[in-house]
Design an enzyme around this catalytic site. Structure first.
Site, short mmCIF file in Angstrom:
data_model
loop_
_atom_site.label_atom_id
_atom_site.label_comp_id
_atom_site.label_asym_id
_atom_site.label_seq_id
_atom_site.Cartn_x
_atom_site.Cartn_y
_atom_site.Cartn_z
N HIS A 323 1.31 53.12 -19.57
CA HIS A 323 1.64 52.85 -18.18
C HIS A 323 0.42 52.85 -17.27
O HIS A 323 0.39 52.13 -16.28
CB HIS A 323 2.66 53.87 -17.67
CG HIS A 323 4.06 53.59 -18.10
ND1 HIS A 323 4.57 54.00 -19.31
CD2 HIS A 323 5.08 52.91 -17.49
CE1 HIS A 323 5.84 53.61 -19.42
NE2 HIS A 323 6.16 52.94 -18.34
N GLY A 324 -0.57 53.65 -17.60
CA GLY A 324 -1.74 53.69 -16.74
C GLY A 324 -2.89 54.47 -17.34
O GLY A 324 -2.67 55.45 -18.08
#
Length: 485
Positions: A323-324
């Site tokens: 996600h990041g």
């Protein structure tokens, strides 16, 4: 090209009309051209990354299928996976790994110059990389045959409704649909339009209205405390759900207009009664991807308990990092893993068979946990997240003043009393009522509404169209949250 942009409002009808006018044998060519226009409208340089992912996975799959020597096939498989992942790893994670290494070395008084290069991160790269990886793994495991027709395979990777933020599709489901001759279905087209309307309502009316408050507070956290922070914690939970599920609804609806069925991606996740159930209802295409291509190959649950818990932890840490490129995302993933491990230790199971009130009471702590975990997902840093948690209850010893300060805090940043009233009455209330009714009947909102009388359906969707037109921000096209991943 954003779904809510004027460009897309012109683009989609043109593609729709041409698609159904053309003979079947030419439709994939039209869609490939449409995919290119849609994606290159962001930045023509992005095309190189998309073409690379398509070519590598296409030729690697053919080579894997033809290879008869197990040892050679194993090394070819590993090499193809590494090559496919390289653009994602380099352009999304270089700075994260460099900064993390610098932080570790600084403990030993070893200094590294800060990484300042700005690397181009192609939009959607995480999604189409995982989709092509899943295809490669399925071919290597002989679950499917490698696709010989490059045009149809390229369409599988680049199909514009799902290209930027999913749902992540499987070749065994999508490739046959692209090849099958289809005839226009009024019922499917109207169902697609209704799903798009529901998605636009969630994005433009609910998510964007909540984002105005959430972004301003997170942008200057030191000015806020108490109930103002409680509001943004729950506002963000609703914002990210409506933003991402709204994108998914628009994507699925757009595909239905072309006769293509994309996989379900959300199933009323905030009514879940366990964290495990939450992940069976939130971003389903990604959670099942990690289940099938990481968790189960690690051993899944068919191993000793310590190893099972380790498998869960690794899967969700990788999910967080997907996600990041930040330690806050890793912590977010780790929290969800630890929550599921605790559920397994305590024998906590979902409560689908229970009554409505029981389910809601069971769903409340799950929603509170998920909302708290979202703080690490949204916060720019650990310090911001810690600030939120440490100031949530400042002033709660005076309840009326605590609530009033939060309300005035919302009005003080430009929302105003009228905007807050509109948000509650015309955005949150229709959303909650519709989803509660759908959950009670164990259906998606679209399936639930589609089961009503035609006159009721059209009245509801006409109201949603009016609310979307009158309450959305004019002249503003806010990006979807998941485009950054």
């Amino acid at each position: 090209m954003l779904f809510q942009s004027i460009k897309f409002a012109v683009f989609l009808p043109i593609v729709f009309i041409l698609y159904w006018l053309l003979p079947h044998r030419f439709r994939y060519v039209l869609l490939l051209a449409a995919n290119a226009v849609f994606y290159l409208s962001w930045d023509i340089r992005y095309g190189a990354f998309l073409l690379f992912a398509t070519l590598v996975s296409y030729f690697a799959a053919l080579a894997l299928e033809r290879c008869s020597r197990p040892a050679t096939k194993k090394w070819l498989f590993v090499l193809s996976i590494l090559v496919s992942l390289t653009p994602l790893l380099v352009f999304k994670y270089t700075k994260f790994f460099f900064d993390s290494a610098a932080a570790v070395l600084s403990v030993f008084s070893v200094r590294l110059h800060p990484f300042t290069a700005k690397l181009l991160l192609p939009v959607g790269i995480s999604f189409y990389t995982f989709q092509s990886l899943g295809y490669l793994i399925d071919v290597a495991k002989q679950r499917i045959k490698a696709e010989r027709h490059f045009g149809y395979y390229a369409l599988f990777v680049t199909f514009f409704p799902q290209l930027l933020s999913g749902p992540i599709g499987r070749a065994e489901s999508l490739l046959p649909q692209y090849k099958q001759e289809r005839f226009f279905s009024y019922a499917q087209a109207t169902e697609g339009l209704k799903q798009m309307v529901w998605g636009f309502f969630k994005k433009l009316v609910v998510a964007d209205a909540l984002a105005a408050y959430v972004d301003l507070v997170y942008g200057n956290l030191s000015k806020y405390q108490g109930f103002s922070l409680v509001l943004i914690v729950f506002f963000y939970s609703i914002q990210i759900y409506c933003d991402f599920s709204g994108y998914t609804d628009i994507a699925i609806g757009s595909a239905k207009l072309l006769g293509i069925s994309l996989p379900e991606n959300f199933r009323l996740p905030y009514f879940s009664t366990s964290i495990r159930e939450f992940w069976s209802r939130w971003h389903i295409s990604l959670s099942t991807w990690f289940r099938d291509y990481l968790y189960i190959p690690l051993g899944g649950s068919r191993v000793a308990k310590p190893r099972h818990y380790f498998n869960l932890l690794v899967t969700f840490l990788v999910s967080g990092l997907w996600h990041g490129a930040s330690w806050t995302f890793l912590l977010w993933g780790g929290l969800h893993a630890l929550a599921q491990i605790l559920e397994k230790m305590l024998g906590i199971r979902s409560a689908r068979e229970k009554g409505t009130i029981t389910r809601l009471l069971r769903a409340l702590p799950v929603f509170l946990f998920v909302s708290a975990a979202w703080v690490f997902f949204r916060a720019e840093s650990f310090s911001d997240a810690i600030y939120v948690f440490s100031h949530l209850f400042s002033g709660i010893t005076h309840p009326l003043a605590y609530l009033k300060a939060g309300f005035l805090g919302a009005c003080g940043i430009g929302m105003g009393k009228a905007a807050l009233l509109n948000l509650v009455l015309f955005a949150l209330l229709p959303l909650i009522v519709t989803e509660f009714a759908a959950e009670k009947h164990i259906q998606s909102p679209i399936a639930y509404l589609s089961g009503r009388k035609p006159v009721v359906q059209w009245i509801v969707f006409l109201i949603l169209v009016c609310l979307t037109v009158f309450l959305s921000k004019k002249g503003v096209a806010a990006e979807f949250v998941y485009l950054q991943f």
